[in-house]
Design an enzyme around this catalytic site. Structure first.
Site, PDB file in Angstrom:
ATOM      1  N   LYS A 119       0.833  -1.206   0.000  1.00 58.32           N
ATOM      2  CA  LYS A 119       0.000   0.000   0.000  1.00 58.32           C
ATOM      3  C   LYS A 119       0.865   1.253   0.000  1.00 58.32           C
ATOM      4  O   LYS A 119       0.554   2.226  -0.696  1.00 58.32           O
ATOM      5  CB  LYS A 119      -0.967  -0.015   1.179  1.00 58.32           C
ATOM      6  N   LYS A 201      -3.622  -7.508  -7.873  1.00 63.62           N
ATOM      7  CA  LYS A 201      -4.694  -7.950  -6.971  1.00 63.62           C
ATOM      8  C   LYS A 201      -5.875  -6.981  -7.076  1.00 63.62           C
ATOM      9  O   LYS A 201      -5.674  -5.763  -7.044  1.00 63.62           O
ATOM     10  CB  LYS A 201      -4.169  -7.955  -5.525  1.00 63.62           C
ATOM     11  N   LYS A 204      -9.776  -2.399  -3.511  1.00 62.52           N
ATOM     12  CA  LYS A 204     -10.488  -1.116  -3.512  1.00 62.52           C
ATOM     13  C   LYS A 204      -9.500   0.023  -3.662  1.00 62.52           C
ATOM     14  O   LYS A 204      -9.743   0.984  -4.377  1.00 62.52           O
ATOM     15  CB  LYS A 204     -11.261  -0.944  -2.212  1.00 62.52           C
TER      16      LYS A 204
HETATM   17  N1  AQP Z   1      -8.326  -9.672  -4.939  1.00 58.69           N
HETATM   18  C1  AQP Z   1      -8.697 -10.492  -3.948  1.00 58.69           C
HETATM   19  N2  AQP Z   1      -8.661 -11.840  -4.130  1.00 58.69           N
HETATM   20  C2  AQP Z   1      -9.072 -12.691  -3.150  1.00 58.69           C
HETATM   21  N3  AQP Z   1      -9.529 -12.276  -1.953  1.00 58.69           N
HETATM   22  C3  AQP Z   1      -9.571 -10.941  -1.726  1.00 58.69           C
HETATM   23  N4  AQP Z   1      -9.982 -10.212  -0.676  1.00 58.69           N
HETATM   24  C4  AQP Z   1      -9.807  -8.906  -0.934  1.00 58.69           C
HETATM   25  N5  AQP Z   1      -9.315  -8.732  -2.182  1.00 58.69           N
HETATM   26  C5  AQP Z   1      -9.156  -9.990  -2.701  1.00 58.69           C
HETATM   27  C6  AQP Z   1     -10.507 -10.788   0.564  1.00 58.69           C
HETATM   28  O1  AQP Z   1     -11.627 -10.017   0.966  1.00 58.69           O
HETATM   29  C7  AQP Z   1     -11.676 -10.016   2.389  1.00 58.69           C
HETATM   30  C8  AQP Z   1     -11.940  -8.646   2.885  1.00 58.69           C
HETATM   31  O2  AQP Z   1     -10.956  -7.779   2.436  1.00 58.69           O
HETATM   32  P1  AQP Z   1     -10.850  -6.337   3.036  1.00 58.69           P
HETATM   33  O3  AQP Z   1     -11.710  -5.416   2.293  1.00 58.69           O
HETATM   34  O4  AQP Z   1     -11.083  -6.354   4.470  1.00 58.69           O
HETATM   35  O5  AQP Z   1      -9.330  -6.013   2.877  1.00 58.69           O
HETATM   36  P2  AQP Z   1      -8.402  -6.162   1.656  1.00 58.69           P
HETATM   37  O6  AQP Z   1      -7.956  -7.544   1.469  1.00 58.69           O
HETATM   38  O7  AQP Z   1      -7.324  -5.178   1.897  1.00 58.69           O
HETATM   39  O8  AQP Z   1      -9.340  -5.742   0.435  1.00 58.69           O
HETATM   40  P3  AQP Z   1      -9.075  -4.590  -0.541  1.00 58.69           P
HETATM   41  O9  AQP Z   1     -10.105  -4.497  -1.574  1.00 58.69           O
HETATM   42  O10 AQP Z   1      -7.670  -4.707  -1.033  1.00 58.69           O
HETATM   43  O11 AQP Z   1      -9.289  -3.326   0.391  1.00 58.69           O
HETATM   44  P4  AQP Z   1      -8.359  -2.080   0.615  1.00 58.69           P
HETATM   45  O12 AQP Z   1      -7.886  -1.647  -0.741  1.00 58.69           O
HETATM   46  O13 AQP Z   1      -9.230  -1.051   1.278  1.00 58.69           O
HETATM   47  O14 AQP Z   1      -7.264  -2.534   1.508  1.00 58.69           O
HETATM   48  C9  AQP Z   1     -10.368 -10.614   2.907  1.00 58.69           C
HETATM   49  O15 AQP Z   1     -10.620 -11.913   3.381  1.00 58.69           O
HETATM   50  C10 AQP Z   1      -9.503 -10.659   1.684  1.00 58.69           C
HETATM   51  O16 AQP Z   1      -8.644 -11.783   1.710  1.00 58.69           O
END
Ligand code: AQP
Length: 339
Positions: A119, A201, A204
């Protein structure tokens, strides 16, 4: 799944950030499992709005996304009479536990955090909340006595930190009488990490997502924007090297998947064809849920009632664990009546 089916008495916990609109990565990596498991096990699912603040500092957006995540769960089939769904901020004790955990977390362990480094490399501000994110996550899991954590493959390292913290706390403060179980991640074999429009990946914070409930022109534009190589239509293509096929394989039943993979390899089948098939698969998969979501969105008070009731159950469970934590660590408080 990578692990044997959890024992029926296992407590299942997991969270999702309301840091934006939930996307196909969240669905296939996490939500789909949550919906499949929530009737079978005592479960706590929370909308981690404290975590979201590490990347989102816009009160209106945080409020809106928090309710949106609840709508998504309910529309996709989460039954609040079978398991608890609530807001992380309805259990503020998690921040207290996170603080206690910080005092036994080596900085060197957090410095190895892949998600933190990613990040920051993408240009997000390196705030202390982002750095200590896995510690708050550990508090979230352990405060409900979680045994099993259904998550996406990208979360392996964070769950490892949770396991270390449970063990370190038990050894430091309550040897022989563990306060916390050491939880296991539950990661679906067939998913790995869902790629976004640009092949990184789907996330968001990378702006490369397809929302679970995107539809119409927006959905079409996004699907058509998935990055592919420039192999001409008539030439054979490798489905396993294609971002479009990586999504198709998550949606399509086995026979469809094989038909499309064979078409890739045979040639005469372009990425445009594949994108049209993917679009259709997405529309069909979420048609029923989209309808339910529209209906629920007209009843925000009912959704808040569900969250309130889930929060009450979460707080009750967390209270028991926190009493044990305060007692084990010697944290005296004068204002809490003894249980
Ligand atoms: N691309 C992905 N592939 C598989 N699993 C994913 N998850 C997120 N992106 C993928 C799974 O979704 C759950 C919740 O994720 P989160 O929103 O709490 O955090 P994250 O993994 O950090 O998701 P983002 O979209 O990348 O959010 P931001 O950008 O805000 O940090 C988790 O179980 C994760 O594994």
């Amino acid at each position: 799944m990578t692990h044997a089916k959890p024992a029926s008495s296992s407590v299942v916990v997991s969270g999702i950030q309301p840091s934006g609109t939930l996307h196909l990565g969240n669905y296939f990596g996490a939500l789909r499992q949550h919906i499949a498991l929530h009737r079978e096990y005592p479960s706590y699912y929370f909308i981690v709005n404290y975590h979201a603040m590490t990347t989102l500092q816009d009160a209106e957006a945080l409020r809106r996304y928090s309710l949106d995540v609840a709508l998504d769960y309910l529309a996709l089939g989460f039954d609040p009479t079978q398991a608890h769904l609530f807001l992380q901020s309805d259990v503020p004790e998690v921040t207290e536990l996170a603080w206690i955990f910080q005092t036994i977390t080596p900085v060197s362990q957090l410095e190895k955090g892949v998600s933190y480094k990613d990040k920051v490399a993408q240009g997000l501000p390196a705030n202390a909340g982002l750095f200590t994110y896995p510690v708050l996550q550990a508090a979230d899991i352990l405060i409900y006595g979680g045994d099993v954590v259904p998550v996406g493959a990208d979360q392996k390292q964070n769950i490892e930190i949770t396991r270390d913290l449970a063990q370190r706390f038990n050894q430091t403060f309550s040897p022989g009488e563990p306060v916390f179980p050491v939880p296991e991640p539950l990661i679906l074999d067939d998913v790995a990490v869902v790629p976004g429009l640009d092949g990184r990946k789907m996330s968001k914070s990378y702006g490369n997502t397809i929302g679970i409930f995107d539809d119409g022109a927006e959905l079409k534009t996004k699907v058509m924007a998935i990055v592919t190589d420039s192999t001409p239509l008539e030439e054979p293509k490798d489905p396993d090297a294609c971002n479009v096929f990586a999504l198709i394989r998550l949606f399509a039943p086995e026979d469809e998947r094989q038909r499309i993979a064979a078409a890739y390899r045979a040639g005469g089948y372009g990425y445009g064809h594949a994108k049209k098939e993917l679009l259709q698969l997405i529309v069909e998969r979420f048609a029923g849920a989209r309808e339910r979501r529209r209906d629920l969105a007209r009843r925000p008070d009912d959704v808040m009632d569900i969250l309130r009731e889930g929060g009450r159950a979460g707080r009750e469970r967390a209270g028991v664990l926190m009493d044990a934590v305060r007692s084990a660590t010697g944290l005296v408080t004068t204002y809490r009546s003894p249980r």
